[in-house]
Design a protein around this motif. Structure first.
Motif, PDB file in Angstrom:
ATOM      1  N   GLY A 184       0.798  -1.211   0.000  1.00 41.33           N
ATOM      2  CA  GLY A 184       0.000   0.000   0.000  1.00 41.33           C
ATOM      3  C   GLY A 184       0.829   1.258   0.000  1.00 41.33           C
ATOM      4  O   GLY A 184       2.026   1.258   0.337  1.00 41.33           O
ATOM      5  N   LEU A 185       0.168   2.368  -0.349  1.00 34.43           N
ATOM      6  CA  LEU A 185       0.783   3.684  -0.443  1.00 34.43           C
ATOM      7  C   LEU A 185      -0.115   4.667   0.285  1.00 34.43           C
ATOM      8  O   LEU A 185      -1.329   4.731   0.015  1.00 34.43           O
ATOM      9  CB  LEU A 185       0.916   4.059  -1.919  1.00 34.43           C
ATOM     10  CG  LEU A 185       1.603   5.353  -2.323  1.00 34.43           C
ATOM     11  CD1 LEU A 185       3.050   5.361  -1.862  1.00 34.43           C
ATOM     12  CD2 LEU A 185       1.531   5.513  -3.843  1.00 34.43           C
ATOM     13  N   ILE A 186       0.456   5.421   1.237  1.00 35.83           N
ATOM     14  CA  ILE A 186      -0.297   6.408   2.016  1.00 35.83           C
ATOM     15  C   ILE A 186       0.264   7.790   1.703  1.00 35.83           C
ATOM     16  O   ILE A 186       1.438   8.074   1.981  1.00 35.83           O
ATOM     17  CB  ILE A 186      -0.202   6.139   3.536  1.00 35.83           C
ATOM     18  CG1 ILE A 186      -0.718   4.745   3.876  1.00 35.83           C
ATOM     19  CG2 ILE A 186      -0.975   7.187   4.315  1.00 35.83           C
ATOM     20  CD1 ILE A 186       0.371   3.727   4.070  1.00 35.83           C
ATOM     21  N   LEU A 187      -0.565   8.652   1.113  1.00 32.00           N
ATOM     22  CA  LEU A 187      -0.140   9.983   0.693  1.00 32.00           C
ATOM     23  C   LEU A 187      -0.926  11.025   1.474  1.00 32.00           C
ATOM     24  O   LEU A 187      -2.127  11.211   1.255  1.00 32.00           O
ATOM     25  CB  LEU A 187      -0.368  10.165  -0.812  1.00 32.00           C
ATOM     26  CG  LEU A 187       0.239   9.091  -1.727  1.00 32.00           C
ATOM     27  CD1 LEU A 187      -0.087   9.390  -3.187  1.00 32.00           C
ATOM     28  CD2 LEU A 187       1.747   8.996  -1.524  1.00 32.00           C
ATOM     29  N   ASN A 188      -0.253  11.710   2.384  1.00 32.96           N
ATOM     30  CA  ASN A 188      -0.885  12.750   3.195  1.00 32.96           C
ATOM     31  C   ASN A 188      -0.582  14.125   2.593  1.00 32.96           C
ATOM     32  O   ASN A 188       0.564  14.577   2.623  1.00 32.96           O
ATOM     33  CB  ASN A 188      -0.369  12.710   4.641  1.00 32.96           C
ATOM     34  CG  ASN A 188      -0.772  11.441   5.354  1.00 32.96           C
ATOM     35  OD1 ASN A 188      -1.748  10.803   4.999  1.00 32.96           O
ATOM     36  ND2 ASN A 188      -0.003  11.048   6.362  1.00 32.96           N
ATOM     37  N   LEU A 193      -5.519   8.291 -11.365  1.00 35.88           N
ATOM     38  CA  LEU A 193      -5.057   6.937 -11.051  1.00 35.88           C
ATOM     39  C   LEU A 193      -6.182   5.931 -11.240  1.00 35.88           C
ATOM     40  O   LEU A 193      -5.978   4.849 -11.805  1.00 35.88           O
ATOM     41  CB  LEU A 193      -4.534   6.889  -9.615  1.00 35.88           C
ATOM     42  CG  LEU A 193      -3.975   5.541  -9.143  1.00 35.88           C
ATOM     43  CD1 LEU A 193      -2.810   5.085 -10.006  1.00 35.88           C
ATOM     44  CD2 LEU A 193      -3.547   5.624  -7.671  1.00 35.88           C
ATOM     45  N   ASP A 194      -7.382   6.280 -10.798  1.00 37.93           N
ATOM     46  CA  ASP A 194      -8.522   5.372 -10.899  1.00 37.93           C
ATOM     47  C   ASP A 194      -8.858   5.026 -12.345  1.00 37.93           C
ATOM     48  O   ASP A 194      -9.326   3.924 -12.641  1.00 37.93           O
ATOM     49  CB  ASP A 194      -9.728   6.011 -10.209  1.00 37.93           C
ATOM     50  CG  ASP A 194     -10.876   5.035 -10.009  1.00 37.93           C
ATOM     51  OD1 ASP A 194     -10.624   3.891  -9.568  1.00 37.93           O
ATOM     52  OD2 ASP A 194     -12.025   5.399 -10.318  1.00 37.93           O
ATOM     53  N   GLY A 216      -5.085  -1.597  -9.010  1.00 37.56           N
ATOM     54  CA  GLY A 216      -5.332  -1.549  -7.579  1.00 37.56           C
ATOM     55  C   GLY A 216      -6.573  -0.761  -7.207  1.00 37.56           C
ATOM     56  O   GLY A 216      -7.390  -0.377  -8.054  1.00 37.56           O
ATOM     57  N   LYS A 217      -6.690  -0.495  -5.902  1.00 36.50           N
ATOM     58  CA  LYS A 217      -7.833   0.235  -5.361  1.00 36.50           C
ATOM     59  C   LYS A 217      -7.345   1.522  -4.714  1.00 36.50           C
ATOM     60  O   LYS A 217      -6.412   1.519  -3.916  1.00 36.50           O
ATOM     61  CB  LYS A 217      -8.569  -0.612  -4.317  1.00 36.50           C
ATOM     62  CG  LYS A 217      -9.774   0.084  -3.697  1.00 36.50           C
ATOM     63  CD  LYS A 217     -10.437  -0.799  -2.657  1.00 36.50           C
ATOM     64  CE  LYS A 217     -11.620  -0.075  -2.007  1.00 36.50           C
ATOM     65  NZ  LYS A 217     -12.260  -0.915  -0.947  1.00 36.50           N
ATOM     66  N   VAL A 218      -7.982   2.642  -5.050  1.00 39.30           N
ATOM     67  CA  VAL A 218      -7.597   3.931  -4.496  1.00 39.30           C
ATOM     68  C   VAL A 218      -8.771   4.522  -3.729  1.00 39.30           C
ATOM     69  O   VAL A 218      -9.923   4.427  -4.166  1.00 39.30           O
ATOM     70  CB  VAL A 218      -7.117   4.907  -5.604  1.00 39.30           C
ATOM     71  CG1 VAL A 218      -8.169   5.114  -6.675  1.00 39.30           C
ATOM     72  CG2 VAL A 218      -6.663   6.234  -5.000  1.00 39.30           C
ATOM     73  N   LYS A 248      -2.872  -0.898  -3.314  1.00 43.01           N
ATOM     74  CA  LYS A 248      -3.872  -0.009  -2.743  1.00 43.01           C
ATOM     75  C   LYS A 248      -3.232   1.319  -2.365  1.00 43.01           C
ATOM     76  O   LYS A 248      -2.084   1.362  -1.929  1.00 43.01           O
ATOM     77  CB  LYS A 248      -4.533  -0.633  -1.508  1.00 43.01           C
ATOM     78  CG  LYS A 248      -5.694   0.188  -0.979  1.00 43.01           C
ATOM     79  CD  LYS A 248      -6.530  -0.562   0.041  1.00 43.01           C
ATOM     80  CE  LYS A 248      -7.724   0.293   0.472  1.00 43.01           C
ATOM     81  NZ  LYS A 248      -8.612  -0.409   1.407  1.00 43.01           N
ATOM     82  N   VAL A 249      -4.006   2.405  -2.546  1.00 45.67           N
ATOM     83  CA  VAL A 249      -3.536   3.752  -2.233  1.00 45.67           C
ATOM     84  C   VAL A 249      -4.580   4.466  -1.390  1.00 45.67           C
ATOM     85  O   VAL A 249      -5.778   4.418  -1.691  1.00 45.67           O
ATOM     86  CB  VAL A 249      -3.265   4.566  -3.514  1.00 45.67           C
ATOM     87  CG1 VAL A 249      -2.886   6.004  -3.175  1.00 45.67           C
ATOM     88  CG2 VAL A 249      -2.178   3.915  -4.359  1.00 45.67           C
TER      89      VAL A 249
END
Length: 320
Positions: free
Chosen positions: A188-192, A273-274, A280-282, A251-252
């Motif tokens: 997964g990728l977490i973008l704040n 991205l979607d 994956g799932k965003v 996942k993002v």
């Protein structure tokens, strides 16, 4: 005539001033707090050298009672600060990551990459890749760091970061998608509040009331990355990157803030991205009434607590 010691060449608001005599004044993120056991959460931290010959290191975080648990997910985290200020050893990041590690029950590697302008991009990207390769080396038993060897489940690797660090995390996931990573898949990728941008304004970016404004962001990017092609550089504008469908994770999670100048770019990334063909799932979370990286500057606020809880849930969704 004004002395060159006080004449400002570049002024980046609360981040940095560069004077005509070459002096650089960083206006935030200069503090360093020692690694320790956090008295509130019980989270342990320690500092490690990754590539001392180039000055790349990290602060590691381990949740309380890790010795009594099965192996845990690992988050490789990249701090923000416009690629020019802050560090992973500051009180700001210690507070945030102690809370996140405690709630999510994960191991964190908070990367100390070199900063512009002394080390202009792509140095920060290359340093971050060196750190990622060091983390992954422990999967094959070659690494020497016991917290990674003993406590990390390398089938549950995440990248994440805030602002400029979110930009780095995204670009590292792009690199994983194109180069692979020694058999490791990024879960997964977490973008704040990620620092993405573009030549053509979208949403509210060109509003006269914005502070900072679009011209400021354009100027900052060219300052930290002098060889860039501009604000449509694929490293800054993911919509211009033909490799986006190959983003190397499944996942993002994107977090945006209603009052943030970068809000619309976060939503645009979500939409692009979607629709890109990525498999994956965003998902996206917007916090109302808040500004850029509010969770770092007011970590005990209701909004910040809710945001950390959401991010922690993102990890937990991937547990067995």
């Amino acid at each position: 005539m004004e002395s060159t010691t006080t004449e400002i060449l570049h002024d980046f608001l609360h981040l940095m001033r560069v004077y005509k005599d070459g002096r650089i004044e960083r206006l935030e993120g200069n503090d360093v707090v020692p690694a320790s056991v956090d008295p509130i959460t019980g989270v342990q931290s320690k500092d490690v050298e990754i590539a001392p010959e180039i000055g790349v290191g990290a602060r590691l975080y381990l949740p309380a009672n890790a010795d009594q648990q099965h192996k845990l997910p690992v988050l490789v985290y990249f701090h923000g600060g416009g690629f020019m200020v802050q560090n992973p050893f500051s009180q700001t990041y210690a507070t945030h990551l102690n809370a996140l590690v405690s709630q999510a029950n994960i191991v964190v590697v908070s990367v100390d990459y070199r900063l512009a302008p002394e080390h202009p991009l792509p140095v920060g990207y290359e340093d971050s890749w060196v750190a990622i390769k060091w983390v992954v080396s422990h999967f094959k038993g070659d690494g020497q760091e016991p917290w990674l060897k003993d406590h990390v489940d390398f089938q549950r690797v995440f990248f994440g970061g805030d602002s400029a660090g979110g930009n780095i995390a995204h670009n590292m996931a792009i690199r994983v998608g194109s180069e692979k990573l020694d058999g490791i898949n990024i879960l997964g990728l977490i973008l704040n509040h990620p620092f993405f941008w573009g030549e053509e304004p979208i949403g509210n970016e060109d509003a006269e009331t914005n502070y900072p404004d679009k011209a400021f962001v354009d100027r900052l990017w060219r300052f930290v990355n002098p060889l860039t092609v501009g604000s449509d550089d694929p490293m800054l504008n993911p919509a211009k990157n033909p490799d986006l469908p190959s983003l190397g994770c499944s996942k993002v999670l994107i977090c945006v803030a209603e009052e943030d100048l970068l809000r619309d770019r976060g939503w645009y990334y979500y939409e692009v991205l979607d629709k890109s063909g990525w498999k994956g799932k965003v998902e996206i979370m917007e916090t109302k009434g808040e500004n850029h990286v509010f969770h770092l500057y007011n970590p005990t606020s209701e909004s910040a607590v809710a945001m950390v809880k959401k991010v922690a849930t993102f990890f937990n969704q991937h547990k067995d």
